[in-house]
Structures are given as structure tokens and as C-alpha cells.
Write a protein that holds these residues in place. Structure first.
Motif, PDB file in Angstrom:
ATOM      1  N   THR A  48       0.860  -1.240  -0.011  1.00  0.00           N
ATOM      2  CA  THR A  48       0.023  -0.155   0.004  1.00  0.00           C
ATOM      3  C   THR A  48       0.873   1.382   0.108  1.00  0.00           C
ATOM      4  OG1 THR A  48      -1.673  -1.189   1.207  1.00  0.00           O
ATOM      5  CG2 THR A  48      -1.734   1.183   1.229  1.00  0.00           C
ATOM      6  N   SER A  49       0.587   2.107  -0.943  1.00  0.00           N
ATOM      7  CA  SER A  49       1.244   3.386  -1.132  1.00  0.00           C
ATOM      8  C   SER A  49       0.336   4.429  -1.022  1.00  0.00           C
ATOM      9  CB  SER A  49       2.256   3.496  -2.213  1.00  0.00           C
ATOM     10  OG  SER A  49       1.433   3.141  -3.553  1.00  0.00           O
ATOM     11  N   PHE A  50       0.566   5.871  -1.195  1.00  0.00           N
ATOM     12  CA  PHE A  50      -0.302   6.957  -0.722  1.00  0.00           C
ATOM     13  C   PHE A  50      -0.384   8.150  -1.956  1.00  0.00           C
ATOM     14  CE2 PHE A  50       1.052   4.597   3.009  1.00  0.00           C
ATOM     15  CZ  PHE A  50      -0.478   4.306   3.583  1.00  0.00           C
ATOM     16  N   LYS A  51      -1.531   8.362  -2.183  1.00  0.00           N
ATOM     17  CA  LYS A  51      -1.679   9.403  -3.304  1.00  0.00           C
ATOM     18  C   LYS A  51      -2.618  10.689  -2.843  1.00  0.00           C
ATOM     19  CE  LYS A  51      -3.505  10.343  -7.950  1.00  0.00           C
ATOM     20  NZ  LYS A  51      -3.753  10.005  -9.060  1.00  0.00           N
ATOM     21  N   GLN A  52      -1.811  11.840  -2.876  1.00  0.00           N
ATOM     22  CA  GLN A  52      -2.369  12.933  -2.420  1.00  0.00           C
ATOM     23  C   GLN A  52      -3.242  13.388  -3.436  1.00  0.00           C
ATOM     24  OE1 GLN A  52      -2.147  14.147   0.899  1.00  0.00           O
ATOM     25  NE2 GLN A  52      -3.864  15.313   0.374  1.00  0.00           N
ATOM     26  N   THR A  53      -4.768  13.390  -3.164  1.00  0.00           N
ATOM     27  CA  THR A  53      -5.601  13.829  -4.299  1.00  0.00           C
ATOM     28  C   THR A  53      -6.261  15.440  -3.516  1.00  0.00           C
ATOM     29  OG1 THR A  53      -7.585  12.648  -3.467  1.00  0.00           O
ATOM     30  CG2 THR A  53      -6.027  11.743  -5.107  1.00  0.00           C
ATOM     31  N   ASN A  54      -6.895  16.065  -4.506  1.00  0.00           N
ATOM     32  CA  ASN A  54      -7.706  16.984  -4.153  1.00  0.00           C
ATOM     33  C   ASN A  54      -9.157  16.839  -3.639  1.00  0.00           C
ATOM     34  OD1 ASN A  54      -5.708  18.958  -5.026  1.00  0.00           O
ATOM     35  ND2 ASN A  54      -6.359  19.120  -6.903  1.00  0.00           N
ATOM     36  N   ASP A  55      -9.803  15.741  -4.364  1.00  0.00           N
ATOM     37  CA  ASP A  55     -11.026  15.453  -4.129  1.00  0.00           C
ATOM     38  C   ASP A  55     -11.182  14.301  -3.016  1.00  0.00           C
ATOM     39  OD1 ASP A  55     -11.938  17.127  -6.254  1.00  0.00           O
ATOM     40  OD2 ASP A  55     -11.804  15.413  -7.867  1.00  0.00           O
ATOM     41  N   PHE A  56     -10.209  13.505  -2.851  1.00  0.00           N
ATOM     42  CA  PHE A  56     -10.443  12.504  -1.825  1.00  0.00           C
ATOM     43  C   PHE A  56      -9.341  12.178  -0.728  1.00  0.00           C
ATOM     44  CE2 PHE A  56     -12.010  10.969  -6.047  1.00  0.00           C
ATOM     45  CZ  PHE A  56     -13.331  10.840  -5.680  1.00  0.00           C
ATOM     46  N   GLY A  57      -8.596  13.403  -0.629  1.00  0.00           N
ATOM     47  CA  GLY A  57      -7.550  13.400   0.290  1.00  0.00           C
ATOM     48  C   GLY A  57      -6.155  12.520   0.001  1.00  0.00           C
ATOM     49  N   ASN A  58      -5.623  11.984   1.178  1.00  0.00           N
ATOM     50  CA  ASN A  58      -4.318  11.066   0.774  1.00  0.00           C
ATOM     51  C   ASN A  58      -5.109   9.680   0.786  1.00  0.00           C
ATOM     52  OD1 ASN A  58      -1.675  10.424   0.850  1.00  0.00           O
ATOM     53  ND2 ASN A  58      -1.398   9.995   2.974  1.00  0.00           N
ATOM     54  N   VAL A  59      -4.992   9.233  -0.445  1.00  0.00           N
ATOM     55  CA  VAL A  59      -5.567   7.752  -0.554  1.00  0.00           C
ATOM     56  C   VAL A  59      -4.748   6.795  -0.606  1.00  0.00           C
ATOM     57  CG1 VAL A  59      -7.133   6.611  -2.299  1.00  0.00           C
ATOM     58  CG2 VAL A  59      -7.336   9.083  -2.178  1.00  0.00           C
ATOM     59  N   PRO A  60      -5.114   5.758   0.319  1.00  0.00           N
ATOM     60  CA  PRO A  60      -4.140   4.581   0.085  1.00  0.00           C
ATOM     61  C   PRO A  60      -4.331   3.721  -0.982  1.00  0.00           C
ATOM     62  CG  PRO A  60      -5.838   4.174   1.595  1.00  0.00           C
ATOM     63  CD  PRO A  60      -6.027   5.469   1.048  1.00  0.00           C
ATOM     64  N   CYS A  61      -3.560   3.342  -1.854  1.00  0.00           N
ATOM     65  CA  CYS A  61      -3.339   2.477  -3.157  1.00  0.00           C
ATOM     66  C   CYS A  61      -2.696   1.290  -2.908  1.00  0.00           C
ATOM     67  CB  CYS A  61      -2.652   3.024  -4.125  1.00  0.00           C
ATOM     68  SG  CYS A  61      -3.389   4.975  -4.220  1.00  0.00           S
ATOM     69  N   ASN A  62      -3.762   0.115  -3.306  1.00  0.00           N
ATOM     70  CA  ASN A  62      -3.137  -1.370  -2.912  1.00  0.00           C
ATOM     71  C   ASN A  62      -2.587  -1.916  -4.345  1.00  0.00           C
ATOM     72  OD1 ASN A  62      -4.225  -1.234  -0.159  1.00  0.00           O
ATOM     73  ND2 ASN A  62      -6.043  -1.959  -0.930  1.00  0.00           N
ATOM     74  N   GLY A  63      -1.603  -2.892  -4.126  1.00  0.00           N
ATOM     75  CA  GLY A  63      -1.128  -3.742  -4.908  1.00  0.00           C
ATOM     76  C   GLY A  63      -0.910  -5.037  -4.264  1.00  0.00           C
ATOM     77  N   LEU A  64      -0.552  -6.163  -4.830  1.00  0.00           N
ATOM     78  CA  LEU A  64      -0.504  -7.458  -4.433  1.00  0.00           C
ATOM     79  C   LEU A  64       0.971  -7.916  -4.904  1.00  0.00           C
ATOM     80  CD1 LEU A  64      -1.907  -9.763  -2.854  1.00  0.00           C
ATOM     81  CD2 LEU A  64      -2.611 -10.597  -5.385  1.00  0.00           C
ATOM     82  N   ILE A  65       1.592  -8.520  -3.835  1.00  0.00           N
ATOM     83  CA  ILE A  65       2.589  -9.468  -4.277  1.00  0.00           C
ATOM     84  C   ILE A  65       2.437 -11.059  -4.173  1.00  0.00           C
ATOM     85  CG2 ILE A  65       5.305  -9.975  -3.762  1.00  0.00           C
ATOM     86  CD1 ILE A  65       4.861  -7.289  -1.852  1.00  0.00           C
TER      87      ILE A  65
END
Length: 248
Positions: A48-65
Motif C-alpha cells: 500500500t502506497s499513498f496518493k495525495q488528491t484534491n477530491d479524496f485526500g490522501n488515498v491508500p493505493c493497494n497492489g499485490l505480491i
């Protein structure tokens, strides 16, 4: 008498093995400012990493290993090259694993934003052919290898399946499946429970439910479902996403 003992012993071993698999307790095993890794089954991990957005705030973004033996495959990159480099180092040094491939499941940066870091390590990337087209169109880093409908890649002695079922979050969204543990990585096509509809700028809301219904039919034995954002769960995430976009 001896045969009865052997049968009883085998039953105990199998029961213990089954209990170990069924009672796996997920736990966060790595955390930094930019990256969190959660161990969700014997051979699978959410990054999980994090994307700062205007509409949704600091959004956690998932991937899978997913891992088997000394090999692994990564679905979706972290949000940028810095977080991706951190993930690659963690897989190499902590899992002692060679990354066979990285598979962005759609063209947005929460799926492919850290692709260059993988290419810098000579890790091959694979994506649906429309993802290749859309990354080129938007001047993003382009995955190296394309597939038309589905892709099977080996990881150790097991396999992963990546497949396009139809449009939803984007025109190119695919899902990844790890059959040996019945784990589905839905990426941004699938929503966590109680989630809103999220970003719809590239979406096809009319076909979204139908696409997820096809995924559900294809993988009836799925046990763990990982969405692109938020908490993972089980088949309820499929049902929730179908209902969310029904009759659009």
C-alpha cells in the motif's frame, strides 16, 4: 494396528496443515512513510502506497505480491518510483525473492506510476493491450509486453492469471488471480465495502456491474479479494461492487 496408526497420524498431520492454512492471521509486517506491507496469506502480501488528491485526500493505493519458492510477481506498482524502489528492495532483501514480472492492471498512476523503477531493475512488465495504448496516449511510462485477453505467468511452481473481463473503472482494467491461494486482485475495478464510486473520469459505469459479474462467475472459489483502495475482504466485495453500479 500399524495401518490404523499410519492413517490416524496422517489425519492429524493433514488437520494441522488445514488449520494452519485456514487460521492464517493477517499482519502488517513493514511500514514506512511511503509504504505499508501486509501479509494476508501464506504466500501473498498487499503493498500500500499513498496518493495525495484534491477530491479524496490522501488515498491508500493497494497492489499485490504473490510468491512461490524464491520467485514473486507484483500486481500494480506503488504510486511512484520512490515507493516502488522501496518495495523492490524489500522483496529482494526480506523475501529473498526474484521478481519475475510486474503487472499494472490499468493505466492510472495508482497502478503504473512506479513502473520506471521496475524497468530500471530489468524487471519485465506486462499489461493488457489497451493499457499499452492508453499509457502511450497519456505520455506515461509504457509497459514492455502486451496481451490481448488473458496472460498466464509462472511464479515458482505455481501460476498467476491476469484477464480482461470488460470495461468498468477504465476501458483497460484487468484483474489478477493467484489460483493456489484463491486470491483475486481486483485493482480499481473492485470497491471495498461501503466505498463510494470514486473517480469516474475514465469509467464506463453502464458496463461496470456486468464486468464484475463475469469476474465472479469465472472465479467461484475465490477466498480473498483485494480492491485497488481500502480494506480487502471476500466475495462480498464483488457483490457490493455489482450492486453499486447496477442499473446505471
Amino acid at each position: 494396528m500399524k495401518s490404523i496408526f499410519v492413517i490416524l497420524f496422517s489425519f492429524i498431520i493433514l488437520s494441522c496443515h488445514s488449520q494452519h492454512k485456514n487460521n492464517f492471521k493477517a499482519k502488517e509486517i513493514y511500514k514506512s512513510e511511503n509504504l505499508v506491507i501486509t501479509h494476508i496469506s501464506e504466500n501473498s502480501f498487499i503493498h500500500t502506497s499513498f496518493k495525495q488528491t484534491n477530491d479524496f485526500g490522501n488515498v491508500p493505493c493497494n497492489g499485490l505480491i504473490v510468491k512461490n519458492g524464491s520467485e514473486s510477481i507484483v500486481f500494480d506498482t506503488p504510486i511512484n518510483d520512490k515507493s516502488s524502489e522501496e518495495l523492490i528492495q524489500w522483496i529482494n532483501k526480506t523475501l529473498h525473492s526474484k521478481i519475475n514480472a510486474v503487472i499494472p492492471t490499468h493505466f492510472h498512476d495508482d497502478s503504473a506510476g512506479g513502473l520506471q523503477a521496475f524497468h530500471n531493475h530489468n524487471i519485465p512488465s506486462y499489461s493488457y493491450i489497451k493499457t499499452i495504448e492508453l499509457t502511450k496516449k497519456n505520455n506515461f511510462v509504457v509497459p514492455q509486453n502486451s496481451f490481448n485477453d488473458s496472460l498466464i505467468l509462472k511464479v515458482g511452481t505455481e501460476k498467476t492469471i491476469t484477464k480482461f473481463f470488460g470495461e468498468g473503472h477504465t476501458k483497460d482494467n484487468t484483474v489478477g488471480y493467484f489460483p493456489s491461494e484463491n486470491i483475486l486482485f481486483g485493482g480499481c475495478l473492485l470497491k471495498e465495502l461501503e466505498a463510494g464510486k470514486g473517480y469516474l473520469g475514465d469509467a464506463n459505469v453502464k458496463t461496470w456491474s456486468n464486468t464484475v459479474e463475469k469476474v465472479k462467475k469465472e472465479y467461484p472459489h475465490v477466498k480473498i479479494v483485494v480492491p485497488g483502495h481500502g480494506e480487502y475482504g471476500d466475495q462480498k466485495l464483488l457483490d457490493y461492487t455489482i450492486a453499486l453500479f447496477k442499473d446505471q
